[in-house]
Design a protein around this motif. Sequence first.
Motif, mmCIF file in Angstrom:
data_model
loop_
_atom_site.group_PDB
_atom_site.id
_atom_site.type_symbol
_atom_site.label_atom_id
_atom_site.label_comp_id
_atom_site.label_asym_id
_atom_site.label_seq_id
_atom_site.Cartn_x
_atom_site.Cartn_y
_atom_site.Cartn_z
ATOM 1 N N THR A 1 -8.957 8.037 17.967
ATOM 2 C CA THR A 1 -9.404 7.369 16.835
ATOM 3 C C THR A 1 -9.191 6.092 16.299
ATOM 4 O OG1 THR A 1 -8.352 8.939 15.562
ATOM 5 C CG2 THR A 1 -10.447 9.819 16.113
ATOM 6 N N ASP A 2 -7.878 5.675 16.673
ATOM 7 C CA ASP A 2 -7.523 4.508 15.971
ATOM 8 C C ASP A 2 -6.358 3.807 16.913
ATOM 9 O OD1 ASP A 2 -6.436 2.723 14.581
ATOM 10 O OD2 ASP A 2 -5.372 3.762 12.970
ATOM 11 N N PRO A 3 -6.928 3.269 18.250
ATOM 12 C CA PRO A 3 -6.244 2.863 19.467
ATOM 13 C C PRO A 3 -5.348 1.570 19.010
ATOM 14 C CG PRO A 3 -8.593 2.437 19.537
ATOM 15 C CD PRO A 3 -8.591 3.097 18.351
ATOM 16 N N ASP A 4 -5.674 0.940 17.798
ATOM 17 C CA ASP A 4 -4.894 -0.263 17.405
ATOM 18 C C ASP A 4 -3.475 0.205 16.468
ATOM 19 O OD1 ASP A 4 -6.477 -1.802 19.030
ATOM 20 O OD2 ASP A 4 -7.916 -1.863 17.635
ATOM 21 N N GLN B 1 0.122 8.004 16.023
ATOM 22 C CA GLN B 1 -1.000 8.400 15.206
ATOM 23 C C GLN B 1 -2.240 7.713 15.426
ATOM 24 O OE1 GLN B 1 0.648 6.859 11.241
ATOM 25 N NE2 GLN B 1 2.189 8.135 11.053
ATOM 26 N N GLN B 2 -2.203 7.355 16.721
ATOM 27 C CA GLN B 2 -3.562 6.919 17.266
ATOM 28 C C GLN B 2 -4.638 8.084 17.828
ATOM 29 O OE1 GLN B 2 -2.372 4.469 20.637
ATOM 30 N NE2 GLN B 2 -1.567 2.753 19.573
ATOM 31 N N GLN B 3 -4.141 9.374 17.915
ATOM 32 C CA GLN B 3 -4.838 10.242 18.552
ATOM 33 C C GLN B 3 -5.331 11.372 17.669
ATOM 34 O OE1 GLN B 3 -1.491 9.619 19.493
ATOM 35 N NE2 GLN B 3 -2.126 8.393 21.245
ATOM 36 N N SER B 4 -6.296 11.977 17.854
ATOM 37 C CA SER B 4 -6.980 12.964 17.068
ATOM 38 C C SER B 4 -7.290 14.021 17.837
ATOM 39 C CB SER B 4 -8.182 12.630 16.099
ATOM 40 O OG SER B 4 -7.793 11.563 15.354
ATOM 41 N N GLU C 1 -7.860 12.240 10.806
ATOM 42 C CA GLU C 1 -7.808 11.299 11.903
ATOM 43 C C GLU C 1 -6.226 11.117 12.011
ATOM 44 O OE1 GLU C 1 -9.863 7.699 11.790
ATOM 45 O OE2 GLU C 1 -11.817 8.651 11.711
ATOM 46 N N GLY C 2 -5.819 10.738 13.259
ATOM 47 C CA GLY C 2 -4.515 10.396 13.402
ATOM 48 C C GLY C 2 -3.501 11.689 13.494
ATOM 49 N N ARG C 3 -4.057 12.729 13.347
ATOM 50 C CA ARG C 3 -3.145 13.845 13.280
ATOM 51 C C ARG C 3 -3.100 14.680 14.716
ATOM 52 N NH1 ARG C 3 -3.531 15.222 7.861
ATOM 53 N NH2 ARG C 3 -1.359 16.714 8.147
#
Length: 407
Positions: free
Chosen positions: A184-187, A193-196, A244-246
């Motif tokens: 969800t937050d590749p940057d 913490q990029q993955q969900s 997100e990020g969890r």
Amino acid sequence: MHFEYSEKVQDLLARLQAFMAEHVYPAEATYYQQLQEDRWGEPPIMEALKQKARDAGLWNLFLPDEKYGAGLNNLEYAPLAEEMGRAIFASEVFNCSAPDTGNMEVLAQYGSEQQKKQWMEPLLRGEIRSAFAMTEPRVASSDATNIETSIVRDGDDYVINGHKFYISGLMNKRCDIMIVMGKTDPDNPNRHQQQSQILVPTKTPGVKIQRPMTVFGYDDAPEGHAEVVFSNVRVPAENLILGEGRGFEIAQGRLGPGRIHHCMRLIGQAQRALEMMAARAEQRTVFGRPMSKQGSVREDIAKSACEIEQARLLTLKAADKMDRHGNKAARDLIAMIKIVAPQMACTVIDRAIQIHGAAGLGQDFHLAQAYSYARTIRLADGPDQVHMMQLGRNLAAYFDTLEKAEA
């Protein structure tokens, strides 16, 4: 740790062993015969066995919360997992099979009330099956930060695009829900913490199952391992688990107990292979005397018994430490069992195949399929090399710190 099980566990284990002897082992041939008629459906005998298990009070044994399951901790569940592991399909009979167990644990621990009601409760009742989608063909998924599947917020929805394979359970006709891991937050500078993780019903438009993947030629029906493409798959935002990020946080909570389950099931497979090996050696005559009189055969039986017991005790120690100190404190022991148990099972089952001769390779014994399963677990939930890398790193740092403190 104490090696004596409580009366509750002893009672459950005795009932489970009796159930396996009376119902599961006699049903093995029928189960596989019925499976030939509908590879991705549920053999009729499975539903009959499930009903018997429910009636016997042997259902959802893996969940530690008594609201949902038997209220057993990891150490208490371990011998039950070993017993169920003796037959490859047996865990499903008791609604204790992967990946459903891990998915139910995730929903029980991290899911919203709506997610629990919509998906966990049908799973607990055994009405549906599920899958967990993480591994991808284009990247080395042993490092889960590599995954490329995108999960993008669009108003009240998330849109998912990606390509996964070896998604266990997804081929089953009764698989209604997947937990999908993506970015969800590749940057985000913190790669963890990029993955969900998000819930995706299997019949959502854009979910395209490409083919079943095989393992050493086995399709592992009726669960199977699917290759699947997500093309602009749209699901409601409330399907996101925890936030997100969890995603890594959820994965770590899931994998500790899951690795105990995998390792104990493998120990059950190895124990059954040992028993088959020993019986075969007594029953077969070569060069004028029973195989059990041959020194090399005796050595194989003896080494196998030692290796199984070592793996069993190490796994129980890991389970006990998890229960008393938490998954993080037990991470080195969890890594050890994941390194030791699958390799041990491969070795013991391979010896049993050798002692069975050509018959050990065929369909009259379950050893070839058991070996395929054991070899798979050397990759599932993280390959051996990842666990050795992390364990070696942790031990080097620990003993370096210890030495400096003593200097």
